[in-house]
Design a protein around this motif. Structure first.
Motif, PDB file in Angstrom:
ATOM      1  N   THR A   1       0.808  -1.218   0.000  1.00 20.65           N
ATOM      2  CA  THR A   1       0.000   0.000   0.000  1.00 20.65           C
ATOM      3  C   THR A   1       0.844   1.272   0.000  1.00 20.65           C
ATOM      4  OG1 THR A   1      -0.219  -0.144   2.403  1.00 20.65           O
ATOM      5  CG2 THR A   1      -1.986  -1.102   1.084  1.00 20.65           C
ATOM      6  N   THR A   2       2.066   1.204   0.478  1.00 18.90           N
ATOM      7  CA  THR A   2       2.909   2.406   0.491  1.00 18.90           C
ATOM      8  C   THR A   2       3.323   2.825  -0.918  1.00 18.90           C
ATOM      9  OG1 THR A   2       4.870   1.054   0.884  1.00 18.90           O
ATOM     10  CG2 THR A   2       3.809   2.045   2.814  1.00 18.90           C
ATOM     11  N   THR A   3       3.467   1.859  -1.810  1.00 18.64           N
ATOM     12  CA  THR A   3       3.819   2.164  -3.205  1.00 18.64           C
ATOM     13  C   THR A   3       2.648   1.928  -4.147  1.00 18.64           C
ATOM     14  OG1 THR A   3       4.692  -0.069  -3.521  1.00 18.64           O
ATOM     15  CG2 THR A   3       6.268   1.665  -2.882  1.00 18.64           C
ATOM     16  N   ASN A   4       1.505   1.488  -3.591  1.00 20.07           N
ATOM     17  CA  ASN A   4       0.302   1.240  -4.386  1.00 20.07           C
ATOM     18  C   ASN A   4       0.592   0.249  -5.515  1.00 20.07           C
ATOM     19  OD1 ASN A   4      -2.367   1.847  -4.117  1.00 20.07           O
ATOM     20  ND2 ASN A   4      -2.368   3.397  -5.706  1.00 20.07           N
ATOM     21  N   SER A   5       1.249  -0.852  -5.153  1.00 23.60           N
ATOM     22  CA  SER A   5       1.650  -1.833  -6.147  1.00 23.60           C
ATOM     23  C   SER A   5       1.418  -3.248  -5.617  1.00 23.60           C
ATOM     24  CB  SER A   5       3.126  -1.645  -6.502  1.00 23.60           C
ATOM     25  OG  SER A   5       3.933  -1.830  -5.357  1.00 23.60           O
ATOM     26  N   PHE A   6       1.644  -4.233  -6.491  1.00 21.30           N
ATOM     27  CA  PHE A   6       1.542  -5.634  -6.090  1.00 21.30           C
ATOM     28  C   PHE A   6       2.670  -6.422  -6.720  1.00 21.30           C
ATOM     29  CE2 PHE A   6      -0.747  -5.547 -10.111  1.00 21.30           C
ATOM     30  CZ  PHE A   6      -0.367  -6.734 -10.730  1.00 21.30           C
ATOM     31  N   TYR A   7       2.959  -7.575  -6.119  1.00 19.74           N
ATOM     32  CA  TYR A   7       3.955  -8.496  -6.663  1.00 19.74           C
ATOM     33  C   TYR A   7       3.562  -9.904  -6.284  1.00 19.74           C
ATOM     34  CZ  TYR A   7       8.279 -10.936  -7.641  1.00 19.74           C
ATOM     35  OH  TYR A   7       9.209 -11.828  -8.136  1.00 19.74           O
ATOM     36  N   CYS A   8       3.655 -10.822  -7.239  1.00 17.96           N
ATOM     37  CA  CYS A   8       3.398 -12.236  -6.967  1.00 17.96           C
ATOM     38  C   CYS A   8       4.733 -12.966  -6.900  1.00 17.96           C
ATOM     39  CB  CYS A   8       2.528 -12.855  -8.052  1.00 17.96           C
ATOM     40  SG  CYS A   8       2.277 -14.631  -7.771  1.00 17.96           S
ATOM     41  N   PHE A   9       4.986 -13.599  -5.751  1.00  7.86           N
ATOM     42  CA  PHE A   9       6.216 -14.350  -5.573  1.00  7.86           C
ATOM     43  C   PHE A   9       6.172 -15.699  -6.283  1.00  7.86           C
ATOM     44  CE2 PHE A   9       6.373 -11.250  -2.211  1.00  7.86           C
ATOM     45  CZ  PHE A   9       7.710 -10.879  -2.193  1.00  7.86           C
ATOM     46  N   GLY A  10       4.998 -16.103  -6.778  1.00  5.56           N
ATOM     47  CA  GLY A  10       4.872 -17.365  -7.495  1.00  5.56           C
ATOM     48  C   GLY A  10       5.179 -17.242  -8.975  1.00  5.56           C
ATOM     49  N   CYS A  11       4.582 -16.242  -9.636  1.00  5.91           N
ATOM     50  CA  CYS A  11       4.749 -16.110 -11.084  1.00  5.91           C
ATOM     51  C   CYS A  11       5.539 -14.874 -11.501  1.00  5.91           C
ATOM     52  CB  CYS A  11       3.392 -16.106 -11.783  1.00  5.91           C
ATOM     53  SG  CYS A  11       2.355 -14.667 -11.456  1.00  5.91           S
ATOM     54  N   GLY A  12       5.814 -13.974 -10.543  1.00  5.55           N
ATOM     55  CA  GLY A  12       6.606 -12.793 -10.853  1.00  5.55           C
ATOM     56  C   GLY A  12       5.818 -11.618 -11.413  1.00  5.55           C
TER      57      GLY A  12
END
Length: 85
Positions: free
Chosen positions: A63-74
């Motif tokens: 939420t601090t950068t308003n982003s997401f990341y999936c550690f499974g598929c990148g």
């Protein structure tokens, strides 16, 4: 009306050009977008990734950068790319 794209009568409506529009869209809270899309986000900002099959939540919202990341598929992105995909 967090997008204010088709609501010219909305008090939030202001057109200053495409770059302004992109900046405003990127400011939209990513958790709000995820929930509006019907995605189930846990209290810790994690969820099962909608981009691949998995049993354990590996997609994390920042939420601090308003982003997401999936550690499974990148897969990664912001509120705009989440809504677009």
């Amino acid at each position: 009306c967090y997008f204010c794209l088709n609501h010219r009568q909305c008090r939030h409506w202001r057109w200053s050009g495409p770059m302004d529009l992109l900046e405003r869209l990127q400011e939209i809270d990513i958790l709000t977008v995820a929930r509006d899309l019907g995605l189930e986000v846990t209290g810790h900002g994690k969820m099962l990734c909608p981009f691949h099959e998995e049993d354990t939540p590996s997609l994390v919202f920042y939420t601090t950068t308003n982003s997401f990341y999936c550690f499974g598929c990148g897969k990664s992105g912001n509120s705009v790319t989440l809504a677009a995909e």
